[in-house]
Design a protein around this motif. Structure first.
Motif, mmCIF file in Angstrom:
data_model
loop_
_atom_site.group_PDB
_atom_site.id
_atom_site.type_symbol
_atom_site.label_atom_id
_atom_site.label_comp_id
_atom_site.label_asym_id
_atom_site.label_seq_id
_atom_site.Cartn_x
_atom_site.Cartn_y
_atom_site.Cartn_z
ATOM 1 N N ILE A 41 0.840 -1.207 0.000
ATOM 2 C CA ILE A 41 0.000 0.000 0.000
ATOM 3 C C ILE A 41 0.873 1.255 0.000
ATOM 4 O O ILE A 41 0.623 2.208 -0.763
ATOM 5 N N LEU A 42 1.907 1.276 0.833
ATOM 6 C CA LEU A 42 2.782 2.451 0.910
ATOM 7 C C LEU A 42 3.553 2.658 -0.382
ATOM 8 O O LEU A 42 3.734 3.797 -0.833
ATOM 9 N N ILE A 44 2.647 1.754 -3.453
ATOM 10 C CA ILE A 44 1.729 2.266 -4.469
ATOM 11 C C ILE A 44 1.437 3.742 -4.240
ATOM 12 O O ILE A 44 1.426 4.552 -5.180
ATOM 13 N N GLU A 45 1.214 4.118 -2.967
ATOM 14 C CA GLU A 45 0.935 5.525 -2.658
ATOM 15 C C GLU A 45 2.107 6.413 -3.054
ATOM 16 O O GLU A 45 1.937 7.486 -3.632
ATOM 17 N N ARG A 46 3.336 5.971 -2.746
ATOM 18 C CA ARG A 46 4.522 6.765 -3.089
ATOM 19 C C ARG A 46 4.726 6.857 -4.597
ATOM 20 O O ARG A 46 5.103 7.909 -5.123
ATOM 21 N N VAL A 48 2.410 6.729 -6.921
ATOM 22 C CA VAL A 48 1.398 7.645 -7.465
ATOM 23 C C VAL A 48 1.769 9.090 -7.152
ATOM 24 O O VAL A 48 1.702 9.970 -8.022
ATOM 25 N N PHE A 49 2.174 9.352 -5.919
ATOM 26 C CA PHE A 49 2.515 10.725 -5.527
ATOM 27 C C PHE A 49 3.718 11.240 -6.309
ATOM 28 O O PHE A 49 3.686 12.354 -6.851
ATOM 29 N N ARG A 52 2.947 12.006 -9.817
ATOM 30 C CA ARG A 52 2.107 13.204 -9.960
ATOM 31 C C ARG A 52 2.919 14.486 -9.833
ATOM 32 O O ARG A 52 2.641 15.468 -10.524
ATOM 33 N N ARG A 120 7.390 15.976 2.473
ATOM 34 C CA ARG A 120 6.381 15.441 1.533
ATOM 35 C C ARG A 120 7.003 14.413 0.612
ATOM 36 O O ARG A 120 6.387 13.390 0.289
ATOM 37 N N ARG A 123 8.208 11.087 2.678
ATOM 38 C CA ARG A 123 7.196 10.443 3.514
ATOM 39 C C ARG A 123 7.131 8.938 3.255
ATOM 40 O O ARG A 123 7.171 8.493 2.102
ATOM 41 N N PHE A 124 7.070 8.162 4.323
ATOM 42 C CA PHE A 124 6.924 6.700 4.312
ATOM 43 C C PHE A 124 8.193 5.953 3.894
ATOM 44 O O PHE A 124 8.207 4.721 3.970
#
Length: 220
Positions: A41-42, A44-46, A48-49, A52, A120, A123-124
């Motif tokens: 999950i982390l 995938i989030e990173r 995508v961020f 972007r 930002r 993160r993670f």
């Protein structure tokens, strides 16, 4: 000659699914799978961020520098605001707000803006490194637990029947294998994400220095 009277062939032909083999690892399989899910999950989030906020800022910086040299700060700010939310864009906007200030103030303001953006980007990443360390440790704990179970069986029943020890040995090997299988991809993903963050941070710093020079020159 099959001295097992066909038992070995029946065992081989019965087969075992991957899920059944996984469950043979005992209760510590579930925490390891939870670590894998959290890391996925982390990651995938990173991804995508970072995808972007990633942008080619060279052309934007060239336009901003030209606008600043002409003294057209409104046009420079408009150019920056075309890509809102990007770390480099945020730093340049903070720098443009300091136009007309002394060089020390501009440098300090840009440094502060970069420090605000770095969390930002990073993160993670530390969390992923921790998860990559926890997964093999859980596998090692499963190994110890499995071997303890094996020795308990040997203590009670002796070592005459290997099948009695198979459960503990299987638990030990499966948890170790699973822990390593989870940790290695997390480490690789963490390293790749870290490289992306470093590139974005480098671009941000490069453009901040260029803007500082342009503002100081325009103000002088």
């Amino acid at each position: 000659m099959d001295i097992s009277g066909g038992a070995a062939l029946r065992q081989l032909s019965r087969g075992e699914s991957a899920w059944e083999r996984l469950l043979a690892g005992g209760p510590l399989v579930w925490p390891i799978l939870a670590v894998a899910l959290a890391a996925l999950i982390l990651i995938i989030e990173r991804l995508v961020f970072l995808q972007r906020v990633r942008a080619n800022t060279d052309q934007m910086m060239a336009s901003v520098a030209e606008d600043v040299a002409r003294g057209d700060f409104a046009a420079a700010l408009e150019e920056v605001e075309k890509k809102p939310g990007r770390p480099t864009s945020n730093v340049l906007a903070a720098g443009l707000a300091l136009r007309g200030q002394p060089a020390e103030v501009i440098d300090a303001g840009l440094s502060e803006a970069m420090l605000r953006e770095l969390p930002r980007l990073e993160r993670f990443l530390t969390t992923l490194k921790v998860l990559a360390a926890v997964a093999p440790l859980l596998g090692l704990l499963g190994t110890v637990t499995g071997m303890i179970n094996t020795f308990q069986v040997i203590t009670v029943f002796g070592a005459g029947d290997p099948r009695l020890m198979a459960g503990g040995i299987s638990e030990a090997l499966i948890t170790t294998q699973l822990g390593l299988a989870v940790a290695i991809p997390i480490l690789i993903a963490s390293a790749l994400l870290g490289r992306r963050v470093s590139r974005l941070a480098g671009d941000m710093e490069e453009k901040a220095v260029a803007l500082a020079a342009a503002l100081i020159k325009a103000g002088g």
